[in-house]
Motif scaffolding. Structure first.
Motif, mmCIF file in Angstrom:
data_model
loop_
_atom_site.group_PDB
_atom_site.id
_atom_site.type_symbol
_atom_site.label_atom_id
_atom_site.label_comp_id
_atom_site.label_asym_id
_atom_site.label_seq_id
_atom_site.Cartn_x
_atom_site.Cartn_y
_atom_site.Cartn_z
ATOM 1 N N GLU A 1 18.227 3.849 18.782
ATOM 2 C CA GLU A 1 17.567 4.056 20.013
ATOM 3 C C GLU A 1 17.091 2.474 20.280
ATOM 4 O OE1 GLU A 1 16.727 4.763 23.788
ATOM 5 O OE2 GLU A 1 17.778 6.117 22.475
ATOM 6 N N ASN A 2 16.476 1.733 19.192
ATOM 7 C CA ASN A 2 16.169 0.475 19.129
ATOM 8 C C ASN A 2 17.057 -0.506 19.714
ATOM 9 O OD1 ASN A 2 13.636 1.383 18.280
ATOM 10 N ND2 ASN A 2 13.947 0.625 16.103
ATOM 11 N N PHE A 3 18.208 -0.313 19.409
ATOM 12 C CA PHE A 3 19.137 -1.148 19.923
ATOM 13 C C PHE A 3 19.794 -0.889 21.459
ATOM 14 C CE2 PHE A 3 19.449 -2.109 15.291
ATOM 15 C CZ PHE A 3 19.577 -3.734 15.387
ATOM 16 N N VAL A 4 19.761 0.406 21.457
ATOM 17 C CA VAL A 4 20.371 0.847 22.890
ATOM 18 C C VAL A 4 19.405 0.302 23.945
ATOM 19 C CG1 VAL A 4 20.731 2.821 24.061
ATOM 20 C CG2 VAL A 4 21.795 2.684 22.097
ATOM 21 N N GLY B 1 19.417 -2.509 26.293
ATOM 22 C CA GLY B 1 20.152 -2.483 27.626
ATOM 23 C C GLY B 1 21.488 -3.309 27.803
ATOM 24 N N HIS B 2 21.990 -3.833 26.273
ATOM 25 C CA HIS B 2 23.268 -4.687 26.470
ATOM 26 C C HIS B 2 24.430 -4.174 25.891
ATOM 27 C CE1 HIS B 2 19.901 -7.539 25.187
ATOM 28 N NE2 HIS B 2 19.892 -7.605 26.515
ATOM 29 N N LEU B 3 24.473 -2.763 25.533
ATOM 30 C CA LEU B 3 25.505 -2.067 25.111
ATOM 31 C C LEU B 3 26.079 -1.230 26.400
ATOM 32 C CD1 LEU B 3 24.634 -0.157 21.795
ATOM 33 C CD2 LEU B 3 26.567 -1.882 22.172
ATOM 34 N N LYS B 4 27.480 -1.245 26.589
ATOM 35 C CA LYS B 4 28.037 -0.661 27.715
ATOM 36 C C LYS B 4 27.804 0.860 27.056
ATOM 37 C CE LYS B 4 31.081 -4.406 28.755
ATOM 38 N NZ LYS B 4 32.577 -4.710 29.075
ATOM 39 N N PRO B 5 28.042 1.559 28.323
ATOM 40 C CA PRO B 5 27.775 3.330 28.169
ATOM 41 C C PRO B 5 28.771 3.673 27.030
ATOM 42 C CG PRO B 5 27.624 2.724 30.447
ATOM 43 C CD PRO B 5 27.878 1.392 29.786
ATOM 44 N N ASP B 6 30.094 3.345 27.188
ATOM 45 C CA ASP B 6 30.875 4.102 26.164
ATOM 46 C C ASP B 6 30.856 3.479 24.785
ATOM 47 O OD1 ASP B 6 31.955 1.282 26.877
ATOM 48 O OD2 ASP B 6 33.852 1.720 26.577
ATOM 49 N N ARG C 1 26.378 5.813 18.502
ATOM 50 C CA ARG C 1 25.788 7.193 18.011
ATOM 51 C C ARG C 1 26.734 7.996 17.271
ATOM 52 N NH1 ARG C 1 21.010 7.416 20.493
ATOM 53 N NH2 ARG C 1 20.467 6.423 22.601
ATOM 54 N N GLU C 2 28.096 8.033 17.401
ATOM 55 C CA GLU C 2 29.112 8.767 17.016
ATOM 56 C C GLU C 2 29.225 8.322 15.556
ATOM 57 O OE1 GLU C 2 31.312 11.982 15.966
ATOM 58 O OE2 GLU C 2 30.064 11.672 17.730
ATOM 59 N N VAL C 3 29.329 6.927 15.446
ATOM 60 C CA VAL C 3 29.518 6.090 13.853
ATOM 61 C C VAL C 3 28.417 6.408 13.317
ATOM 62 C CG1 VAL C 3 29.808 3.981 13.086
ATOM 63 C CG2 VAL C 3 31.111 4.335 14.826
ATOM 64 N N LEU D 1 28.314 -2.278 12.455
ATOM 65 C CA LEU D 1 27.910 -3.424 12.499
ATOM 66 C C LEU D 1 28.075 -4.054 13.893
ATOM 67 C CD1 LEU D 1 28.459 -4.929 9.039
ATOM 68 C CD2 LEU D 1 26.506 -4.559 9.922
ATOM 69 N N PRO D 2 29.541 -4.044 14.592
ATOM 70 C CA PRO D 2 29.696 -4.645 15.585
ATOM 71 C C PRO D 2 28.948 -4.088 16.837
ATOM 72 C CG PRO D 2 31.744 -3.836 14.606
ATOM 73 C CD PRO D 2 30.513 -3.321 13.784
ATOM 74 N N TYR D 3 28.345 -2.887 16.796
ATOM 75 C CA TYR D 3 27.502 -2.556 17.796
ATOM 76 C C TYR D 3 26.004 -3.155 17.672
ATOM 77 C CZ TYR D 3 31.087 1.112 17.853
ATOM 78 O OH TYR D 3 32.567 1.656 17.877
ATOM 79 N N LEU D 4 25.588 -3.283 16.330
ATOM 80 C CA LEU D 4 24.344 -4.059 16.268
ATOM 81 C C LEU D 4 24.445 -5.507 16.979
ATOM 82 C CD1 LEU D 4 23.373 -3.301 12.678
ATOM 83 C CD2 LEU D 4 23.020 -1.809 14.495
ATOM 84 N N PHE D 5 25.481 -6.157 16.746
ATOM 85 C CA PHE D 5 25.858 -7.402 17.497
ATOM 86 C C PHE D 5 25.989 -7.399 18.778
ATOM 87 C CE2 PHE D 5 28.557 -10.605 19.068
ATOM 88 C CZ PHE D 5 28.275 -11.990 18.458
ATOM 89 N N LYS D 6 26.771 -6.334 19.383
ATOM 90 C CA LYS D 6 26.897 -6.299 20.796
ATOM 91 C C LYS D 6 25.693 -5.915 21.552
ATOM 92 C CE LYS D 6 31.754 -5.872 20.809
ATOM 93 N NZ LYS D 6 32.257 -7.069 21.661
ATOM 94 N N GLY D 7 24.639 -5.239 20.727
ATOM 95 C CA GLY D 7 23.432 -4.690 21.149
ATOM 96 C C GLY D 7 22.344 -5.823 21.541
ATOM 97 N N VAL D 8 22.729 -6.942 20.886
ATOM 98 C CA VAL D 8 21.710 -8.118 21.009
ATOM 99 C C VAL D 8 22.288 -9.208 21.473
ATOM 100 C CG1 VAL D 8 20.131 -7.237 19.127
ATOM 101 C CG2 VAL D 8 22.052 -9.008 18.449
ATOM 102 N N ASP D 9 23.559 -9.176 21.844
ATOM 103 C CA ASP D 9 24.321 -10.392 22.436
ATOM 104 C C ASP D 9 23.928 -10.115 24.082
ATOM 105 O OD1 ASP D 9 25.996 -12.156 23.372
ATOM 106 O OD2 ASP D 9 27.951 -10.953 22.924
#
Length: 294
Positions: free
Chosen positions: A149-152, A155-160, A166-168, A212-220
């Motif tokens: 939730e901290n990363f989501v 607001g930078h992650l796309k919905p999919d 979360r599934e990962v 890890l890619p989701y963490l990156f895209k969450g802050v990009d």
């Protein structure tokens, strides 16, 4: 014909082979090629078996029928892979899944276990302390959810991508720590044991960086494919670390001094943190300052 061999090599597609049986009107058989030779595969419809069992039969069909079935299977394969397209894209953004020689412990021979040094154990204790979001000494699935939730919330992650993220995390928890219950609490020593098992199990080791890619895209923030020091500070903020910690770590891991990290650099460093026991590697700073050992 290469694509069709790929279908039969994929158990998930074999289990779904029955989806094309309605259009394979050739005595309930589908035709493919194995090592350049024609062979027919019965779908066992009349036997009442499910379509995960594919047995060879001996009669042959016309070249035209073979081509029709090939076309059907290729369309089915294409359709079946669409649902995992985005997940593959995120994973392919990282470096190769295979272990490179320089990720193995220095001075250790082939076949030796990873995670035997005190340095590695100190790194894992550091990560356990970060995953223990509420700082009660143990990590739970609730901690994983709060971290996500901290990363989501940035607001930078796309919905999919959010759903996949979360599934990962859910898969990682169930694979490494077991069932999801309020009573499944992992202390530091348990975490060390589970991570030791993970990095020495090939199937788990090859997926250890999946989140890890989701963490990156969450802050990009600008979706540029690179993160700056400012964005790296967001990464550390989500982990409960300070901007000062981020500045120190970024200065160390940005080896070429260009002031940014690509997603490949980010994932490689994060994965190397788990796999190397070389204290000279800059990846030691990826998750911030190491905690004092005890």
């Amino acid at each position: 014909m290469h694509s069709i061999r790929k279908i039969y090599a994929n158990p998930n597609l074999i289990r779904n082979f029955g989806a094309v049986r309605g259009v394979c009107a050739m005595n309930n058989a589908a035709t493919t090629a194995v090592d350049g030779k024609k062979a027919l595969w019965s779908t066992n419809k009349e036997s009442g078996h499910n379509y995960s069992t594919i047995a060879p039969i001996t009669n042959y069909t016309t070249t035209d029928s073979v081509q029709k079935v090939n076309n059907v299977l290729m369309r089915f394969y294409s359709k079946s892979t669409k649902s995992t397209k985005h997940h593959r894209e995120y994973i392919s953004d990282s470096d190769s899944d295979s272990d490179s020689d320089d990720e193995r412990p220095k001075g250790k021979g082939k076949g030796k276990l990873t995670g035997e040094s005190e340095f590695w154990r100190r790194k894992m204790r550091t990560l356990h302390s970060l995953l223990d979001v509420n700082k009660d000494g143990v990590i739970s699935y609730d901690d994983f959810q709060v971290l996500a939730e901290n990363f989501v919330a940035l607001g930078h992650l796309k919905p999919d991508a959010e759903v996949e993220f979360r599934e990962v995390l859910k898969t990682i928890w169930e694979t490494q720590f077991g069932e999801i219950t309020p009573y499944n609490l992992i202390n530091a020593e348990q975490y060390l044991t589970e991570m030791h098992n993970a990095v020495n199990d090939k199937s788990q080791r090859e997926r250890i960086h999946a989140f890890l890619p989701y963490l990156f895209k969450g802050v990009d923030k600008d979706h540029s494919g690179f993160i700056s020091l400012t964005e790296y500070k967001l990464f550390f903020k989500c982990l409960g670390l300070t901007p000062e910690d981020a500045a120190v770590s970024f200065a160390v891991i940005d080896k070429n001094g260009d002031g940014k990290l690509s997603i490949k650099e980010f994932v490689k460093l994060g994965r190397e943190y788990f796999l190397t026991e070389d204290e000279k590697r800059v990846s030691r700073m990826f998750w911030g300052p190491l905690i004092n050992d005890h």
